[in-house]
Design a protein around this motif. Structure first.
Motif, PDB file in Angstrom:
ATOM      1  N   LEU A  41      36.951  55.146  55.980  1.00  0.00           N
ATOM      2  CA  LEU A  41      36.755  55.385  57.410  1.00  0.00           C
ATOM      3  C   LEU A  41      37.584  56.580  57.880  1.00  0.00           C
ATOM      4  O   LEU A  41      37.080  57.459  58.592  1.00  0.00           O
ATOM      5  CB  LEU A  41      37.114  54.128  58.214  1.00  0.00           C
ATOM      6  CG  LEU A  41      37.073  54.244  59.721  1.00  0.00           C
ATOM      7  CD1 LEU A  41      35.690  54.640  60.218  1.00  0.00           C
ATOM      8  CD2 LEU A  41      37.514  52.935  60.358  1.00  0.00           C
ATOM      9  N   VAL A  42      38.829  56.633  57.474  1.00  0.00           N
ATOM     10  CA  VAL A  42      39.705  57.737  57.888  1.00  0.00           C
ATOM     11  C   VAL A  42      39.166  59.069  57.360  1.00  0.00           C
ATOM     12  O   VAL A  42      39.179  60.078  58.084  1.00  0.00           O
ATOM     13  CB  VAL A  42      41.160  57.493  57.432  1.00  0.00           C
ATOM     14  CG1 VAL A  42      42.012  58.740  57.621  1.00  0.00           C
ATOM     15  CG2 VAL A  42      41.759  56.321  58.202  1.00  0.00           C
ATOM     16  N   GLU A  43      38.662  59.092  56.141  1.00  0.00           N
ATOM     17  CA  GLU A  43      38.083  60.324  55.603  1.00  0.00           C
ATOM     18  C   GLU A  43      36.859  60.756  56.403  1.00  0.00           C
ATOM     19  O   GLU A  43      36.654  61.947  56.644  1.00  0.00           O
ATOM     20  CB  GLU A  43      37.742  60.171  54.120  1.00  0.00           C
ATOM     21  CG  GLU A  43      38.956  60.157  53.225  1.00  0.00           C
ATOM     22  CD  GLU A  43      39.860  61.357  53.422  1.00  0.00           C
ATOM     23  OE1 GLU A  43      39.356  62.510  53.444  1.00  0.00           O
ATOM     24  OE2 GLU A  43      41.083  61.163  53.580  1.00  0.00           O
ATOM     25  N   PRO A  49      35.757  64.546  63.357  1.00  0.00           N
ATOM     26  CA  PRO A  49      36.694  64.080  64.391  1.00  0.00           C
ATOM     27  C   PRO A  49      36.150  64.326  65.808  1.00  0.00           C
ATOM     28  O   PRO A  49      36.116  65.465  66.271  1.00  0.00           O
ATOM     29  CB  PRO A  49      37.950  64.910  64.121  1.00  0.00           C
ATOM     30  CG  PRO A  49      37.430  66.174  63.522  1.00  0.00           C
ATOM     31  CD  PRO A  49      36.189  65.801  62.758  1.00  0.00           C
ATOM     32  N   MET A  50      35.686  63.284  66.460  1.00  0.00           N
ATOM     33  CA  MET A  50      35.128  63.434  67.810  1.00  0.00           C
ATOM     34  C   MET A  50      35.671  62.342  68.719  1.00  0.00           C
ATOM     35  O   MET A  50      35.591  61.154  68.381  1.00  0.00           O
ATOM     36  CB  MET A  50      33.600  63.345  67.780  1.00  0.00           C
ATOM     37  CG  MET A  50      32.939  64.442  66.969  1.00  0.00           C
ATOM     38  SD  MET A  50      31.127  64.416  67.076  1.00  0.00           S
ATOM     39  CE  MET A  50      30.703  62.812  66.478  1.00  0.00           C
ATOM     40  N   ASP A  51      36.189  62.730  69.877  1.00  0.00           N
ATOM     41  CA  ASP A  51      36.673  61.759  70.856  1.00  0.00           C
ATOM     42  C   ASP A  51      35.542  60.937  71.455  1.00  0.00           C
ATOM     43  O   ASP A  51      35.784  59.883  72.040  1.00  0.00           O
ATOM     44  CB  ASP A  51      37.440  62.471  71.976  1.00  0.00           C
ATOM     45  CG  ASP A  51      38.785  63.001  71.491  1.00  0.00           C
ATOM     46  OD1 ASP A  51      39.324  62.460  70.507  1.00  0.00           O
ATOM     47  OD2 ASP A  51      39.290  63.962  72.109  1.00  0.00           O
ATOM     48  N   GLU A  52      34.308  61.396  71.302  1.00  0.00           N
ATOM     49  CA  GLU A  52      33.159  60.680  71.860  1.00  0.00           C
ATOM     50  C   GLU A  52      32.990  59.295  71.245  1.00  0.00           C
ATOM     51  O   GLU A  52      32.357  58.428  71.823  1.00  0.00           O
ATOM     52  CB  GLU A  52      31.866  61.488  71.682  1.00  0.00           C
ATOM     53  CG  GLU A  52      31.776  62.700  72.588  1.00  0.00           C
ATOM     54  CD  GLU A  52      32.614  63.888  72.096  1.00  0.00           C
ATOM     55  OE1 GLU A  52      33.017  63.914  70.909  1.00  0.00           O
ATOM     56  OE2 GLU A  52      32.876  64.775  72.909  1.00  0.00           O
ATOM     57  N   ALA A  76      43.882  65.150  64.438  1.00  0.00           N
ATOM     58  CA  ALA A  76      43.832  66.442  65.138  1.00  0.00           C
ATOM     59  C   ALA A  76      45.125  67.232  64.949  1.00  0.00           C
ATOM     60  O   ALA A  76      45.103  68.453  64.855  1.00  0.00           O
ATOM     61  CB  ALA A  76      43.566  66.224  66.625  1.00  0.00           C
ATOM     62  N   GLU A  77      46.241  66.507  64.877  1.00  0.00           N
ATOM     63  CA  GLU A  77      47.542  67.159  64.695  1.00  0.00           C
ATOM     64  C   GLU A  77      47.915  67.308  63.219  1.00  0.00           C
ATOM     65  O   GLU A  77      49.022  67.746  62.903  1.00  0.00           O
ATOM     66  CB  GLU A  77      48.619  66.360  65.428  1.00  0.00           C
ATOM     67  CG  GLU A  77      48.399  66.309  66.930  1.00  0.00           C
ATOM     68  CD  GLU A  77      49.373  65.358  67.614  1.00  0.00           C
ATOM     69  OE1 GLU A  77      50.441  65.061  67.036  1.00  0.00           O
ATOM     70  OE2 GLU A  77      49.060  64.913  68.725  1.00  0.00           O
ATOM     71  N   GLU A  78      46.997  66.904  62.343  1.00  0.00           N
ATOM     72  CA  GLU A  78      47.211  66.958  60.896  1.00  0.00           C
ATOM     73  C   GLU A  78      48.456  66.193  60.471  1.00  0.00           C
ATOM     74  O   GLU A  78      49.224  66.634  59.610  1.00  0.00           O
ATOM     75  CB  GLU A  78      47.239  68.406  60.410  1.00  0.00           C
ATOM     76  CG  GLU A  78      45.930  69.134  60.645  1.00  0.00           C
ATOM     77  CD  GLU A  78      45.928  70.551  60.108  1.00  0.00           C
ATOM     78  OE1 GLU A  78      46.837  70.926  59.341  1.00  0.00           O
ATOM     79  OE2 GLU A  78      44.989  71.283  60.463  1.00  0.00           O
ATOM     80  N   LEU A  79      48.638  65.024  61.067  1.00  0.00           N
ATOM     81  CA  LEU A  79      49.761  64.153  60.729  1.00  0.00           C
ATOM     82  C   LEU A  79      49.294  63.041  59.794  1.00  0.00           C
ATOM     83  O   LEU A  79      48.100  62.747  59.698  1.00  0.00           O
ATOM     84  CB  LEU A  79      50.353  63.547  62.006  1.00  0.00           C
ATOM     85  CG  LEU A  79      50.917  64.540  63.019  1.00  0.00           C
ATOM     86  CD1 LEU A  79      51.298  63.828  64.301  1.00  0.00           C
ATOM     87  CD2 LEU A  79      52.110  65.285  62.435  1.00  0.00           C
ATOM     88  N   LEU A  80      50.241  62.401  59.134  1.00  0.00           N
ATOM     89  CA  LEU A  80      49.917  61.290  58.242  1.00  0.00           C
ATOM     90  C   LEU A  80      49.410  60.089  59.033  1.00  0.00           C
ATOM     91  O   LEU A  80      49.843  59.847  60.163  1.00  0.00           O
ATOM     92  CB  LEU A  80      51.147  60.883  57.433  1.00  0.00           C
ATOM     93  CG  LEU A  80      51.666  61.897  56.425  1.00  0.00           C
ATOM     94  CD1 LEU A  80      52.946  61.389  55.770  1.00  0.00           C
ATOM     95  CD2 LEU A  80      50.612  62.199  55.371  1.00  0.00           C
ATOM     96  N   VAL A  81      48.519  59.347  58.425  1.00  0.00           N
ATOM     97  CA  VAL A  81      47.943  58.160  59.079  1.00  0.00           C
ATOM     98  C   VAL A  81      48.216  56.898  58.276  1.00  0.00           C
ATOM     99  O   VAL A  81      47.646  55.845  58.572  1.00  0.00           O
ATOM    100  CB  VAL A  81      46.426  58.336  59.306  1.00  0.00           C
ATOM    101  CG1 VAL A  81      46.137  59.455  60.281  1.00  0.00           C
ATOM    102  CG2 VAL A  81      45.694  58.549  57.997  1.00  0.00           C
TER     103      VAL A  81
END
Length: 115
Positions: A41-43, A49-52, A76-81
């Motif tokens: 899902l994360v991939e 990546p859409m806020d919609e 969006a910030e290219e941070l770890l999830v």
């Protein structure tokens, strides 16, 4: 959208895994299966990546909306999830349908004593 479809798919599969594989010796397998689904899902979210997405999820699914919003922000910030992935895997609310969240847990029936 593939992302929303996969969220619904995860909700179904998480419930099935919890119901069908309750044995304590299968906990690790269930956790790994859930982790795999969430990582897929994360991939997908990284690819699209859409806020919609947040607008298309019902208000009563607040847990998944909040979690998805956090994932979108971090992507969006290219941070770890990793922490958010672990949270979804361990949660009994995020990737579950609202009717299961509201339903009280089933009590195990005792087997009648045969005499």
């Amino acid at each position: 959208s593939p992302v929303l479809f996969h969220i619904d798919f995860c909700c179904l599969i998480f419930s099935m895994l919890d119901h069908e594989y309750r044995a304590s010796n299968e906990e690790d397998s269930v956790r790994e299966a859930k982790r795999f689904l969430v990582e897929v899902l994360v991939e997908m979210i990284r690819d699209y990546p859409m806020d919609e997405y947040l607008l298309q999820i019902d208000q009563e699914r607040e847990d998944v909306r909040t979690w998805l919003g956090s994932i979108l922000s971090r992507v969006a910030e290219e941070l770890l999830v990793d922490g958010l992935v672990a949270e979804a895997v361990q949660s009994d609310r995020i990737l579950y349908t609202p009717d299961l969240i509201k339903r009280p847990p089933k009590k195990k029936k005792k087997k009648p004593i045969q005499r």
